[in-house]
Design a protein around this motif. Structure first.
Motif, PDB file in Angstrom:
ATOM      1  N   TRP A  12       0.609  -1.196  -0.060  1.00 16.12           N
ATOM      2  CA  TRP A  12      -0.033   0.030   0.110  1.00 16.12           C
ATOM      3  C   TRP A  12       0.791   1.164   0.023  1.00 16.12           C
ATOM      4  O   TRP A  12       0.538   2.374  -0.757  1.00 16.12           O
ATOM      5  N   PHE A  13       1.739   1.144   0.663  1.00 15.35           N
ATOM      6  CA  PHE A  13       2.827   2.440   0.914  1.00 15.35           C
ATOM      7  C   PHE A  13       3.461   2.584  -0.352  1.00 15.35           C
ATOM      8  O   PHE A  13       3.736   3.859  -0.755  1.00 15.35           O
ATOM      9  N   LYS A  16       1.262   4.169  -2.913  1.00 16.41           N
ATOM     10  CA  LYS A  16       0.953   5.518  -2.875  1.00 16.41           C
ATOM     11  C   LYS A  16       2.052   6.466  -3.113  1.00 16.41           C
ATOM     12  O   LYS A  16       1.829   7.333  -3.749  1.00 16.41           O
ATOM     13  N   ALA A  19       1.914   6.587  -7.154  1.00 17.11           N
ATOM     14  CA  ALA A  19       0.938   7.596  -7.417  1.00 17.11           C
ATOM     15  C   ALA A  19       1.310   8.970  -7.065  1.00 17.11           C
ATOM     16  O   ALA A  19       1.460   9.984  -8.121  1.00 17.11           O
ATOM     17  N   PHE A  20       1.954   9.264  -5.981  1.00  9.36           N
ATOM     18  CA  PHE A  20       2.563  10.561  -5.983  1.00  9.36           C
ATOM     19  C   PHE A  20       3.560  11.063  -6.775  1.00  9.36           C
ATOM     20  O   PHE A  20       3.680  12.177  -7.430  1.00  9.36           O
TER      21      PHE A  20
END
Length: 71
Positions: A12-13, A16, A19-20
């Motif tokens: 998950w990290f 993220k 995506a950033f």
């Protein structure tokens, strides 16, 4: 059990952060195209004798910039 939880949180990290990174690189590329590439291409077209193409592109770009600044 903790290993599974750690693996899920790590995926998950990393997702993220990926995506950033995509959002940040898209913003940087838009800035580069607007500030550097577009004027250099227009100047190159004028120096190359393509004034009839460069001038309408400049006018269209100015209209878009004017419309974007008022919204």
């Amino acid at each position: 059990m903790l290993s599974l939880l750690f693996t899920i949180c790590m995926i998950w990290f990393v997702g993220k952060l990926f995506a950033f990174g995509l959002k940040a690189s898209w913003g940087i590329m838009k800035l580069l195209c607007t500030v550097i590439f577009f004027p250099v291409i227009l100047i190159g077209m004028v120096l190359g004798g393509l004034m009839y193409i460069a001038f309408p592109l400049l006018i269209v770009g100015g209209i878009i910039a004017l419309a974007a600044s008022h919204s």
